[in-house]
Motif scaffolding. Structure first.
Motif, PDB file in Angstrom:
ATOM      1  N   GLN A  37      21.111 -29.807  90.066  1.00  0.00           N
ATOM      2  CA  GLN A  37      19.859 -29.070  89.853  1.00  0.00           C
ATOM      3  C   GLN A  37      20.017 -27.599  90.246  1.00  0.00           C
ATOM      4  O   GLN A  37      19.570 -26.709  89.520  1.00  0.00           O
ATOM      5  N   LEU A  38      20.648 -27.354  91.381  1.00  0.00           N
ATOM      6  CA  LEU A  38      20.827 -25.972  91.829  1.00  0.00           C
ATOM      7  C   LEU A  38      21.806 -25.220  90.932  1.00  0.00           C
ATOM      8  O   LEU A  38      21.581 -24.056  90.604  1.00  0.00           O
ATOM      9  N   THR A  39      22.863 -25.896  90.515  1.00  0.00           N
ATOM     10  CA  THR A  39      23.817 -25.263  89.595  1.00  0.00           C
ATOM     11  C   THR A  39      23.138 -24.912  88.278  1.00  0.00           C
ATOM     12  O   THR A  39      23.291 -23.789  87.765  1.00  0.00           O
ATOM     13  N   ASP A  40      22.370 -25.852  87.733  1.00  0.00           N
ATOM     14  CA  ASP A  40      21.656 -25.587  86.476  1.00  0.00           C
ATOM     15  C   ASP A  40      20.658 -24.452  86.637  1.00  0.00           C
ATOM     16  O   ASP A  40      20.514 -23.607  85.744  1.00  0.00           O
ATOM     17  N   ALA A  41      19.974 -24.415  87.777  1.00  0.00           N
ATOM     18  CA  ALA A  41      19.003 -23.341  88.018  1.00  0.00           C
ATOM     19  C   ALA A  41      19.700 -21.985  88.097  1.00  0.00           C
ATOM     20  O   ALA A  41      19.188 -20.992  87.567  1.00  0.00           O
ATOM     21  N   MET A  42      20.868 -21.939  88.720  1.00  0.00           N
ATOM     22  CA  MET A  42      21.613 -20.670  88.786  1.00  0.00           C
ATOM     23  C   MET A  42      22.003 -20.201  87.396  1.00  0.00           C
ATOM     24  O   MET A  42      21.909 -19.006  87.082  1.00  0.00           O
ATOM     25  N   HIS A  43      22.422 -21.138  86.546  1.00  0.00           N
ATOM     26  CA  HIS A  43      22.766 -20.770  85.162  1.00  0.00           C
ATOM     27  C   HIS A  43      21.532 -20.263  84.428  1.00  0.00           C
ATOM     28  O   HIS A  43      21.605 -19.290  83.665  1.00  0.00           O
ATOM     29  N   ALA A  44      20.390 -20.907  84.639  1.00  0.00           N
ATOM     30  CA  ALA A  44      19.145 -20.470  83.992  1.00  0.00           C
ATOM     31  C   ALA A  44      18.742 -19.081  84.489  1.00  0.00           C
ATOM     32  O   ALA A  44      18.291 -18.238  83.698  1.00  0.00           O
ATOM     33  N   LEU A  45      18.902 -18.819  85.767  1.00  0.00           N
ATOM     34  CA  LEU A  45      18.585 -17.497  86.313  1.00  0.00           C
ATOM     35  C   LEU A  45      19.499 -16.435  85.705  1.00  0.00           C
ATOM     36  O   LEU A  45      19.057 -15.322  85.397  1.00  0.00           O
ATOM     37  N   ALA A  46      20.764 -16.771  85.511  1.00  0.00           N
ATOM     38  CA  ALA A  46      21.722 -15.823  84.930  1.00  0.00           C
ATOM     39  C   ALA A  46      21.389 -15.497  83.480  1.00  0.00           C
ATOM     40  O   ALA A  46      21.802 -14.453  82.972  1.00  0.00           O
ATOM     41  N   ARG A  47      20.627 -16.376  82.820  1.00  0.00           N
ATOM     42  CA  ARG A  47      20.274 -16.156  81.412  1.00  0.00           C
ATOM     43  C   ARG A  47      18.918 -15.472  81.223  1.00  0.00           C
ATOM     44  O   ARG A  47      18.519 -15.221  80.087  1.00  0.00           O
ATOM     45  N   THR A  81      18.007  -9.317  83.205  1.00  0.00           N
ATOM     46  CA  THR A  81      18.356  -9.776  84.544  1.00  0.00           C
ATOM     47  C   THR A  81      19.838 -10.115  84.580  1.00  0.00           C
ATOM     48  O   THR A  81      20.387 -10.638  83.619  1.00  0.00           O
ATOM     49  N   ARG A  82      20.454  -9.818  85.707  1.00  0.00           N
ATOM     50  CA  ARG A  82      21.852 -10.161  85.916  1.00  0.00           C
ATOM     51  C   ARG A  82      21.981 -10.865  87.260  1.00  0.00           C
ATOM     52  O   ARG A  82      21.432 -10.407  88.263  1.00  0.00           O
ATOM     53  N   LEU A  83      22.669 -11.983  87.281  1.00  0.00           N
ATOM     54  CA  LEU A  83      22.962 -12.688  88.524  1.00  0.00           C
ATOM     55  C   LEU A  83      24.129 -11.969  89.191  1.00  0.00           C
ATOM     56  O   LEU A  83      25.231 -11.930  88.647  1.00  0.00           O
ATOM     57  N   LEU A  84      23.883 -11.387  90.361  1.00  0.00           N
ATOM     58  CA  LEU A  84      24.917 -10.631  91.057  1.00  0.00           C
ATOM     59  C   LEU A  84      25.753 -11.502  91.984  1.00  0.00           C
ATOM     60  O   LEU A  84      26.956 -11.294  92.114  1.00  0.00           O
ATOM     61  N   ALA A  85      25.093 -12.445  92.661  1.00  0.00           N
ATOM     62  CA  ALA A  85      25.811 -13.269  93.636  1.00  0.00           C
ATOM     63  C   ALA A  85      24.985 -14.508  93.951  1.00  0.00           C
ATOM     64  O   ALA A  85      23.768 -14.522  93.765  1.00  0.00           O
ATOM     65  N   HIS A  86      25.688 -15.531  94.417  1.00  0.00           N
ATOM     66  CA  HIS A  86      25.005 -16.716  94.924  1.00  0.00           C
ATOM     67  C   HIS A  86      25.699 -17.160  96.199  1.00  0.00           C
ATOM     68  O   HIS A  86      26.903 -16.972  96.381  1.00  0.00           O
ATOM     69  N   SER A  87      24.924 -17.731  97.085  1.00  0.00           N
ATOM     70  CA  SER A  87      25.471 -18.232  98.343  1.00  0.00           C
ATOM     71  C   SER A  87      26.149 -19.574  98.115  1.00  0.00           C
ATOM     72  O   SER A  87      26.056 -20.169  97.041  1.00  0.00           O
ATOM     73  N   HIS A  88      26.785 -20.060  99.150  1.00  0.00           N
ATOM     74  CA  HIS A  88      27.217 -21.454  99.173  1.00  0.00           C
ATOM     75  C   HIS A  88      25.977 -22.336  99.234  1.00  0.00           C
ATOM     76  O   HIS A  88      24.867 -21.855  99.483  1.00  0.00           O
ATOM     77  N   LEU A  89      26.182 -23.623  99.072  1.00  0.00           N
ATOM     78  CA  LEU A  89      25.102 -24.578  99.263  1.00  0.00           C
ATOM     79  C   LEU A  89      25.062 -25.005 100.721  1.00  0.00           C
ATOM     80  O   LEU A  89      26.099 -25.099 101.375  1.00  0.00           O
TER      81      LEU A  89
END
Length: 160
Positions: free
Chosen positions: A18-28, A32-40
């Motif tokens: 779910q978190l991985t999919d959400a990060m991909h959705a945010l990047a799209r 907007t550009r996804l600059l970085a993500h933390s660890h889980l």
């Protein structure tokens, strides 16, 4: 372009996916550009304790979306994942996206408060946010590194 910080959480279903999919959705998201993500991080539930542990993360976005447009986009991503906003405050959820802070922006209306008023209380936000922006000053709350030192992180676990 503004720098925005978004917290992600899940404790139902395949939370990691779910978190991985959400990060991909945010990047799209548009403009907007996804600059970085933390660890889980695996973290104990907050508020309502009789529920599974959460997986949490934070992302840094660069966006020209207005705060309210970004909030609407986050809610749309949650709905697409199966989240229903009537699932109770602090209860279990398939996906939770919280707009934490947008650098240089404050908002306080019926839909949105920025910075998020509870950042300083929540290890599940501060641990991943510290990973991305330890020196970030949250207006009215303090510097992320200082806020993290003041919360209980017991039971929180960095995941590989």
């Amino acid at each position: 372009m503004m720098r925005a910080y978004v917290a992600l959480g899940s404790n139902l279903g395949d939370s990691r996916q779910q978190l991985t999919d959400a990060m991909h959705a945010l990047a799209r998201l548009p403009h907007t550009r996804l600059l970085a993500h933390s660890h889980l991080y695996r973290t104990p539930p907050w508020g309502v304790h009789d529920q599974p542990d959460f997986l949490n993360a934070v992302v840094t976005l660069e966006t020209s979306l207005s705060p309210h447009d970004l909030l609407d986009a986050l809610l749309k991503i949650e709905r697409a994942a199966g989240r229903e906003r009537d699932d109770g405050r602090w209860g279990p959820r398939i996906l939770d996206l919280d707009l934490l802070h947008i650098t240089g922006i404050t908002v306080n209306d019926e839909r949105l408060t920025l910075p998020h008023p509870h950042i300083a209380e929540r290890a599940f936000v501060l641990l991943p946010l510290h990973e991305l922006a330890s020196d970030l000053e949250i207006p009215g709350q303090g510097r992320v590194a200082d806020l993290l030192r003041a919360v209980d992180t017991q039971g929180c676990e960095l995941l590989a």
